[in-house]
Motif scaffolding. Structure first.
Motif, PDB file in Angstrom:
ATOM      1  N   PHE A  57       0.883  -1.112   0.079  1.00 20.16           N
ATOM      2  CA  PHE A  57      -0.053  -0.166   0.007  1.00 20.16           C
ATOM      3  C   PHE A  57       0.911   1.215   0.116  1.00 20.16           C
ATOM      4  CE2 PHE A  57      -2.376   3.159   2.810  1.00 20.16           C
ATOM      5  CZ  PHE A  57      -3.258   3.671   1.639  1.00 20.16           C
ATOM      6  N   ASN A  58       0.830   2.035  -0.965  1.00 23.66           N
ATOM      7  CA  ASN A  58       1.398   3.473  -1.069  1.00 23.66           C
ATOM      8  C   ASN A  58       0.329   4.429  -0.927  1.00 23.66           C
ATOM      9  OD1 ASN A  58       2.965   5.811  -1.846  1.00 23.66           O
ATOM     10  ND2 ASN A  58       3.517   4.989  -3.720  1.00 23.66           N
ATOM     11  N   ARG A  59       0.359   4.873   0.303  1.00 19.75           N
ATOM     12  CA  ARG A  59      -0.756   5.811   0.835  1.00 19.75           C
ATOM     13  C   ARG A  59      -0.601   7.016   0.125  1.00 19.75           C
ATOM     14  NH1 ARG A  59      -1.276   9.311   4.771  1.00 19.75           N
ATOM     15  NH2 ARG A  59      -2.822   8.024   5.618  1.00 19.75           N
ATOM     16  N   ASP A  60       0.535   7.642  -0.666  1.00 18.83           N
ATOM     17  CA  ASP A  60       0.637   8.962  -1.222  1.00 18.83           C
ATOM     18  C   ASP A  60      -0.218   8.819  -2.394  1.00 18.83           C
ATOM     19  OD1 ASP A  60       2.435   9.835   0.550  1.00 18.83           O
ATOM     20  OD2 ASP A  60       4.116   9.123  -0.381  1.00 18.83           O
ATOM     21  N   LYS A  61      -0.509   7.690  -3.020  1.00 18.82           N
ATOM     22  CA  LYS A  61      -1.446   7.541  -4.104  1.00 18.82           C
ATOM     23  C   LYS A  61      -3.063   7.146  -3.876  1.00 18.82           C
ATOM     24  CE  LYS A  61       1.953   5.502  -7.383  1.00 18.82           C
ATOM     25  NZ  LYS A  61       2.118   4.397  -8.463  1.00 18.82           N
ATOM     26  N   CYS A  62      -3.363   7.188  -2.703  1.00 21.97           N
ATOM     27  CA  CYS A  62      -4.680   6.953  -2.148  1.00 21.97           C
ATOM     28  C   CYS A  62      -5.457   8.118  -2.158  1.00 21.97           C
ATOM     29  CB  CYS A  62      -4.824   6.547  -0.604  1.00 21.97           C
ATOM     30  SG  CYS A  62      -6.383   6.168  -0.068  1.00 21.97           S
ATOM     31  N   LEU A  63      -6.739   8.083  -3.156  1.00 19.27           N
ATOM     32  CA  LEU A  63      -7.537   9.239  -3.225  1.00 19.27           C
ATOM     33  C   LEU A  63      -8.314   9.573  -2.002  1.00 19.27           C
ATOM     34  CD1 LEU A  63      -9.169   7.851  -6.650  1.00 19.27           C
ATOM     35  CD2 LEU A  63      -7.250   9.680  -6.151  1.00 19.27           C
ATOM     36  N   GLY A  64      -8.430   8.702  -0.967  1.00 19.87           N
ATOM     37  CA  GLY A  64      -9.120   9.181   0.159  1.00 19.87           C
ATOM     38  C   GLY A  64     -10.538   8.860   0.194  1.00 19.87           C
ATOM     39  N   GLU A  65     -11.327   8.754   1.097  1.00 19.98           N
ATOM     40  CA  GLU A  65     -12.703   8.321   1.218  1.00 19.98           C
ATOM     41  C   GLU A  65     -13.740   9.453   0.626  1.00 19.98           C
ATOM     42  OE1 GLU A  65     -14.706   7.695   5.077  1.00 19.98           O
ATOM     43  OE2 GLU A  65     -13.806   9.754   5.868  1.00 19.98           O
ATOM     44  N   ASP A  66     -13.264  10.512   0.536  1.00 17.96           N
ATOM     45  CA  ASP A  66     -14.320  11.408  -0.010  1.00 17.96           C
ATOM     46  C   ASP A  66     -14.315  11.230  -1.566  1.00 17.96           C
ATOM     47  OD1 ASP A  66     -14.509  12.589   2.290  1.00 17.96           O
ATOM     48  OD2 ASP A  66     -13.124  14.274   2.248  1.00 17.96           O
ATOM     49  N   HIS A  67     -13.222  10.597  -2.156  1.00 22.67           N
ATOM     50  CA  HIS A  67     -13.292  10.423  -3.622  1.00 22.67           C
ATOM     51  C   HIS A  67     -13.408   8.904  -4.031  1.00 22.67           C
ATOM     52  CE1 HIS A  67     -12.245  14.469  -4.226  1.00 22.67           C
ATOM     53  NE2 HIS A  67     -11.255  14.381  -3.266  1.00 22.67           N
ATOM     54  N   CYS A  68     -13.183   8.039  -3.142  1.00 20.78           N
ATOM     55  CA  CYS A  68     -12.956   6.605  -3.383  1.00 20.78           C
ATOM     56  C   CYS A  68     -13.311   5.816  -1.985  1.00 20.78           C
ATOM     57  CB  CYS A  68     -11.913   6.202  -3.983  1.00 20.78           C
ATOM     58  SG  CYS A  68     -11.606   4.530  -4.465  1.00 20.78           S
ATOM     59  N   GLN A  69     -14.157   4.695  -2.222  1.00 18.87           N
ATOM     60  CA  GLN A  69     -14.350   3.809  -0.866  1.00 18.87           C
ATOM     61  C   GLN A  69     -14.430   2.255  -1.597  1.00 18.87           C
ATOM     62  OE1 GLN A  69     -17.265   4.756   1.883  1.00 18.87           O
ATOM     63  NE2 GLN A  69     -17.060   7.000   1.446  1.00 18.87           N
ATOM     64  N   ARG A  70     -14.002   2.170  -2.780  1.00 16.60           N
ATOM     65  CA  ARG A  70     -13.905   1.037  -3.373  1.00 16.60           C
ATOM     66  C   ARG A  70     -13.322  -0.112  -2.500  1.00 16.60           C
ATOM     67  NH1 ARG A  70     -12.909   2.213  -9.800  1.00 16.60           N
ATOM     68  NH2 ARG A  70     -14.365   3.865  -9.771  1.00 16.60           N
ATOM     69  N   CYS A  71     -12.114   0.147  -1.945  1.00 16.13           N
ATOM     70  CA  CYS A  71     -11.558  -0.944  -1.374  1.00 16.13           C
ATOM     71  C   CYS A  71     -12.288  -1.706   0.007  1.00 16.13           C
ATOM     72  CB  CYS A  71      -9.991  -0.648  -1.003  1.00 16.13           C
ATOM     73  SG  CYS A  71      -9.929   0.715   0.080  1.00 16.13           S
ATOM     74  N   HIS A  72     -12.788  -0.471   0.687  1.00 16.94           N
ATOM     75  CA  HIS A  72     -13.676  -0.967   1.931  1.00 16.94           C
ATOM     76  C   HIS A  72     -14.642  -1.739   1.600  1.00 16.94           C
ATOM     77  CE1 HIS A  72     -11.481   2.328   4.389  1.00 16.94           C
ATOM     78  NE2 HIS A  72     -11.437   3.256   3.371  1.00 16.94           N
ATOM     79  N   SER A  73     -15.388  -1.658   0.487  1.00 19.64           N
ATOM     80  CA  SER A  73     -16.512  -2.231   0.212  1.00 19.64           C
ATOM     81  C   SER A  73     -16.198  -3.860  -0.221  1.00 19.64           C
ATOM     82  CB  SER A  73     -17.353  -1.595  -0.774  1.00 19.64           C
ATOM     83  OG  SER A  73     -16.512  -1.709  -1.957  1.00 19.64           O
ATOM     84  N   VAL A  74     -14.960  -4.218  -0.484  1.00 20.52           N
ATOM     85  CA  VAL A  74     -14.771  -5.512  -0.851  1.00 20.52           C
ATOM     86  C   VAL A  74     -13.715  -6.103   0.244  1.00 20.52           C
ATOM     87  CG1 VAL A  74     -14.932  -4.659  -3.187  1.00 20.52           C
ATOM     88  CG2 VAL A  74     -12.660  -4.762  -2.184  1.00 20.52           C
ATOM     89  N   CYS A  75     -13.184  -5.465   1.092  1.00 16.79           N
ATOM     90  CA  CYS A  75     -12.444  -6.317   1.803  1.00 16.79           C
ATOM     91  C   CYS A  75     -13.178  -7.201   3.135  1.00 16.79           C
ATOM     92  CB  CYS A  75     -11.288  -5.222   2.980  1.00 16.79           C
ATOM     93  SG  CYS A  75     -10.387  -6.138   4.060  1.00 16.79           S
ATOM     94  N   ASN A  77     -12.069  -8.957   5.540  1.00 18.86           N
ATOM     95  CA  ASN A  77     -11.053  -9.332   6.721  1.00 18.86           C
ATOM     96  C   ASN A  77     -10.935  -7.880   7.741  1.00 18.86           C
ATOM     97  OD1 ASN A  77     -10.795 -12.050   5.802  1.00 18.86           O
ATOM     98  ND2 ASN A  77      -9.361 -11.006   4.381  1.00 18.86           N
ATOM     99  N   GLN A  78     -11.807  -6.957   7.455  1.00 20.21           N
ATOM    100  CA  GLN A  78     -11.525  -5.479   8.082  1.00 20.21           C
ATOM    101  C   GLN A  78     -10.118  -5.333   8.297  1.00 20.21           C
ATOM    102  OE1 GLN A  78     -13.640  -6.831  12.062  1.00 20.21           O
ATOM    103  NE2 GLN A  78     -15.428  -5.972  11.293  1.00 20.21           N
ATOM    104  N   ALA A  79      -9.250  -5.410   7.249  1.00 21.91           N
ATOM    105  CA  ALA A  79      -7.917  -5.225   7.252  1.00 21.91           C
ATOM    106  C   ALA A  79      -7.854  -3.549   6.654  1.00 21.91           C
ATOM    107  CB  ALA A  79      -7.359  -5.812   6.264  1.00 21.91           C
ATOM    108  N   LEU A  80      -8.668  -2.875   6.275  1.00 30.03           N
ATOM    109  CA  LEU A  80      -8.965  -1.472   5.921  1.00 30.03           C
ATOM    110  C   LEU A  80      -9.510  -0.490   6.697  1.00 30.03           C
ATOM    111  CD1 LEU A  80      -9.342  -2.452   2.061  1.00 30.03           C
ATOM    112  CD2 LEU A  80      -7.301  -1.985   3.190  1.00 30.03           C
ATOM    113  N   GLY A  81      -8.977   0.511   7.077  1.00 27.82           N
ATOM    114  CA  GLY A  81      -9.665   1.549   7.896  1.00 27.82           C
ATOM    115  C   GLY A  81      -9.598   2.869   7.190  1.00 27.82           C
TER     116      GLY A  81
END
Length: 319
Positions: A57-75, A77-81
């Protein structure tokens, strides 16, 4: 093995690097294989150590929850916060490596190091640059990690490369069973062999294993394949193996082999960000070795290999 069996043999790569001029003769394509038998504290390719593909995970490339929440919806194992700045927070200890999040990440903040490929697919990438090999005397180099950890895949790559008249080279730490190295040697044109420390206990502290197997394999390789070009290489790491005693001891091992080149490689920290991406800690705190210091150690190694140091000591003793 039959030709068809070799071509269909599958392994796990994590990178293909083209136009390399530092990893064997001529211009080369390097196939980086996953998996390693050592855990060097300074490893510049930490993504190579584990055999299986792994999430980063390269957090500098993360768009943030205001623009994208796709990863949260598919995980599953509760590995994403979500961190305070609104960007995704990866909890590596909870991750079960299903890689569903990487498949939906639009900005490649989540990626997977490692992918499956057959020998046929891998050599197809190598053969794209065949013109460069014929002009420069280059070819393919297997690297890692330790490429011989994936012995079936690595050996099939070497056999099929020779069938196609591709010059073969390998970068190895030598920490694999002798029978694997012996089989590989039959299909190799050049060997780059790492010797990091002469003292086994220091080697264990720095890499997680002693060096008895490594040195024994090196001596057997030189003895049983005397015409196979071998270059022994030592990455000089501050605080690990940068003393004159360390380099002198390794150079003496190389001298005793006879007819073997020896290179000292400069240390760099270019792989450090990958540790952050993988949720790991980097094991070396010292800064890069000054070029002047590296030059002095290289000069010392040359003196040992040529016997100049012994001559100088003899003169001093006679005086």
């Amino acid at each position: 093995m039959s030709v068809q069996t070799d071509r269909k043999t599958q392994g796990i790569l994590f990178n293909v690097q083209k136009y390399s001029v530092h990893d064997g003769p001529g211009i080369r394509t390097i196939l980086f294989l996953k998996g390693c038998s050592l855990r060097c504290r300074w490893c510049s390719n930490p993504e190579s150590q584990r055999l299986e593909p792994e999430l980063a995970f390269n957090r500098d490339k993360c768009l943030g929850e205001d623009h994208c929440q796709r990863c949260h919806s598919v995980c599953p194992n509760q590995a994403l916060g979500v961190a305070q700045d609104g960007k995704m927070h990866w909890i590596a200890d909870n991750c079960r490596q299903c890689h569903a999040c990487a498949q939906v990440c639009p900005n490649k903040a989540l990626i997977v190091y490692g992918y499956k490929a057959t020998v046929e697919q891998a050599l197809r990438w190598v053969e794209e640059d065949e013109a460069f090999y014929s002009r420069s005397g280059g070819g393919v180099t297997l690297s890692g990690g330790e490429p011989l950890v994936q012995s079936d895949f690595a050996l099939a790559l070497l056999r099929e490369s020779k069938r196609r008249r591709i010059h073969t080279c390998i970068e190895t730490c030598g920490m694999v069973p002798w029978h694997v190295i012996r089989e590989a040697a039959q299909h190799l044109d050049h060997v780059l062999y790492d010797v990091k420390l002469a003292d086994s206990e220091k080697h264990r502290a720095a890499t997680g294993a002693g060096n008895e197997v490594i040195l024994d394999n090196l001596r057997r390789l030189k003895r049983e394949y005397p015409n196979l070009p071998i270059t022994v290489r030592t990455p000089v790491i501050p605080g690990i193996n940068d003393t004159p005693e360390d380099i002198r001891s390794i150079a003496q091992i190389v001298k005793d082999l006879g007819g073997t080149r020896y290179e000292l490689l400069g240390y760099h920290r270019m792989g450090t960000p990958k540790y952050v991406y993988l949720g790991r800690s980097y094991g070396v705190t010292e800064q890069n070795l000054p070029e002047e210091r590296l030059g002095q150690l290289r000069a010392l190694a040359r003196q040992v290999l040529t016997g100049a140091e012994e001559t100088a000591q003899g003169v001093c003793a006679g005086a």
